[in-house]
Design a protein around this motif. Structure first.
Motif, PDB file in Angstrom:
ATOM      1  N   MET A   1      -7.954   2.923  -9.139  1.00  0.00           N
ATOM      2  CA  MET A   1      -7.728   3.722  -7.961  1.00  0.00           C
ATOM      3  C   MET A   1      -6.458   3.229  -7.269  1.00  0.00           C
ATOM      4  O   MET A   1      -6.258   2.046  -7.088  1.00  0.00           O
ATOM      5  CB  MET A   1      -8.932   3.582  -7.040  1.00  0.00           C
ATOM      6  CG  MET A   1      -8.856   4.358  -5.821  1.00  0.00           C
ATOM      7  SD  MET A   1     -10.484   4.170  -5.081  1.00  0.00           S
ATOM      8  CE  MET A   1     -10.398   5.093  -3.703  1.00  0.00           C
ATOM      9  N   ARG A   2      -5.599   4.174  -6.891  1.00  0.00           N
ATOM     10  CA  ARG A   2      -4.354   3.813  -6.238  1.00  0.00           C
ATOM     11  C   ARG A   2      -4.586   3.625  -4.751  1.00  0.00           C
ATOM     12  O   ARG A   2      -5.198   4.454  -4.101  1.00  0.00           O
ATOM     13  CB  ARG A   2      -3.320   4.908  -6.449  1.00  0.00           C
ATOM     14  CG  ARG A   2      -2.901   5.008  -7.892  1.00  0.00           C
ATOM     15  CD  ARG A   2      -1.876   6.077  -8.067  1.00  0.00           C
ATOM     16  NE  ARG A   2      -0.694   5.772  -7.250  1.00  0.00           N
ATOM     17  CZ  ARG A   2       0.225   6.655  -6.936  1.00  0.00           C
ATOM     18  NH1 ARG A   2       0.108   7.899  -7.341  1.00  0.00           N
ATOM     19  NH2 ARG A   2       1.259   6.322  -6.221  1.00  0.00           N
ATOM     20  N   ARG A   3      -4.057   2.556  -4.261  1.00  0.00           N
ATOM     21  CA  ARG A   3      -4.149   2.308  -2.824  1.00  0.00           C
ATOM     22  C   ARG A   3      -2.773   2.528  -2.214  1.00  0.00           C
ATOM     23  O   ARG A   3      -1.788   2.013  -2.735  1.00  0.00           O
ATOM     24  CB  ARG A   3      -4.580   0.872  -2.538  1.00  0.00           C
ATOM     25  CG  ARG A   3      -5.996   0.629  -2.889  1.00  0.00           C
ATOM     26  CD  ARG A   3      -6.358  -0.751  -2.460  1.00  0.00           C
ATOM     27  NE  ARG A   3      -7.745  -0.963  -2.746  1.00  0.00           N
ATOM     28  CZ  ARG A   3      -8.535  -1.721  -2.042  1.00  0.00           C
ATOM     29  NH1 ARG A   3      -8.058  -2.388  -1.019  1.00  0.00           N
ATOM     30  NH2 ARG A   3      -9.785  -1.848  -2.360  1.00  0.00           N
ATOM     31  N   PRO A   4      -2.712   3.244  -1.144  1.00  0.00           N
ATOM     32  CA  PRO A   4      -1.402   3.439  -0.510  1.00  0.00           C
ATOM     33  C   PRO A   4      -0.939   2.142   0.171  1.00  0.00           C
ATOM     34  O   PRO A   4      -1.746   1.345   0.635  1.00  0.00           O
ATOM     35  CB  PRO A   4      -1.653   4.534   0.526  1.00  0.00           C
ATOM     36  CG  PRO A   4      -3.107   4.455   0.818  1.00  0.00           C
ATOM     37  CD  PRO A   4      -3.765   3.971  -0.446  1.00  0.00           C
ATOM     38  N   LYS A   5       0.363   1.963   0.169  1.00  0.00           N
ATOM     39  CA  LYS A   5       0.926   0.805   0.841  1.00  0.00           C
ATOM     40  C   LYS A   5       0.694   0.961   2.342  1.00  0.00           C
ATOM     41  O   LYS A   5       0.967   2.026   2.905  1.00  0.00           O
ATOM     42  CB  LYS A   5       2.425   0.716   0.549  1.00  0.00           C
ATOM     43  CG  LYS A   5       3.096  -0.465   1.167  1.00  0.00           C
ATOM     44  CD  LYS A   5       4.564  -0.510   0.816  1.00  0.00           C
ATOM     45  CE  LYS A   5       5.234  -1.680   1.517  1.00  0.00           C
ATOM     46  NZ  LYS A   5       6.657  -1.704   1.281  1.00  0.00           N
ATOM     47  N   PRO A   6       0.201  -0.074   3.002  1.00  0.00           N
ATOM     48  CA  PRO A   6      -0.042   0.077   4.442  1.00  0.00           C
ATOM     49  C   PRO A   6       1.266   0.281   5.192  1.00  0.00           C
ATOM     50  O   PRO A   6       2.264  -0.374   4.921  1.00  0.00           O
ATOM     51  CB  PRO A   6      -0.686  -1.243   4.843  1.00  0.00           C
ATOM     52  CG  PRO A   6      -0.454  -2.185   3.728  1.00  0.00           C
ATOM     53  CD  PRO A   6      -0.161  -1.385   2.503  1.00  0.00           C
TER      54      PRO A   6
END
Length: 93
Positions: A1-6
């Motif tokens: 799952m891809r996590r967006p960069k904060p």
């Protein structure tokens, strides 16, 4: 799952982000030591850092010139003859 960069907080300086630190130093014309001392004193708010950098620059530029004391100026003025200025007039042809 891809996590967006904060997403960073826009008005705070992230000292762990090398790119952001480099850009702030370049924009405000500060050295590493100056930036760390300002952040240590004031905090990591970019607006506060820029205000402090401007104050430091203004205080460095506002050093007064060496002016003789009032008594020296008064004694020099007393010894000089008074001259009057002649008003310039337009030449007539």
């Amino acid at each position: 799952m891809r996590r967006p960069k904060p997403q960073p907080i826009r008005n705070k300086l992230d000292l762990t982000d090398r790119t952001q630190v480099r850009l702030v130093k370049k924009r405000l014309r500060l050295s590493d030591a100056e930036l760390t001392s300002i952040v240590g004193r004031i905090g990591n708010s970019i607006s506060a850092i820029s205000k402090e950098a401007a104050l430091q620059r203004a205080s460095a530029l506002a050093k007064p010139a060496k002016v003789p004391s009032a008594s020296v100026i008064a004694s020099a003025a007393a010894n000089e003859p008074v001259t009057t200025e002649v008003e310039a007039t337009a030449p007539t042809f």
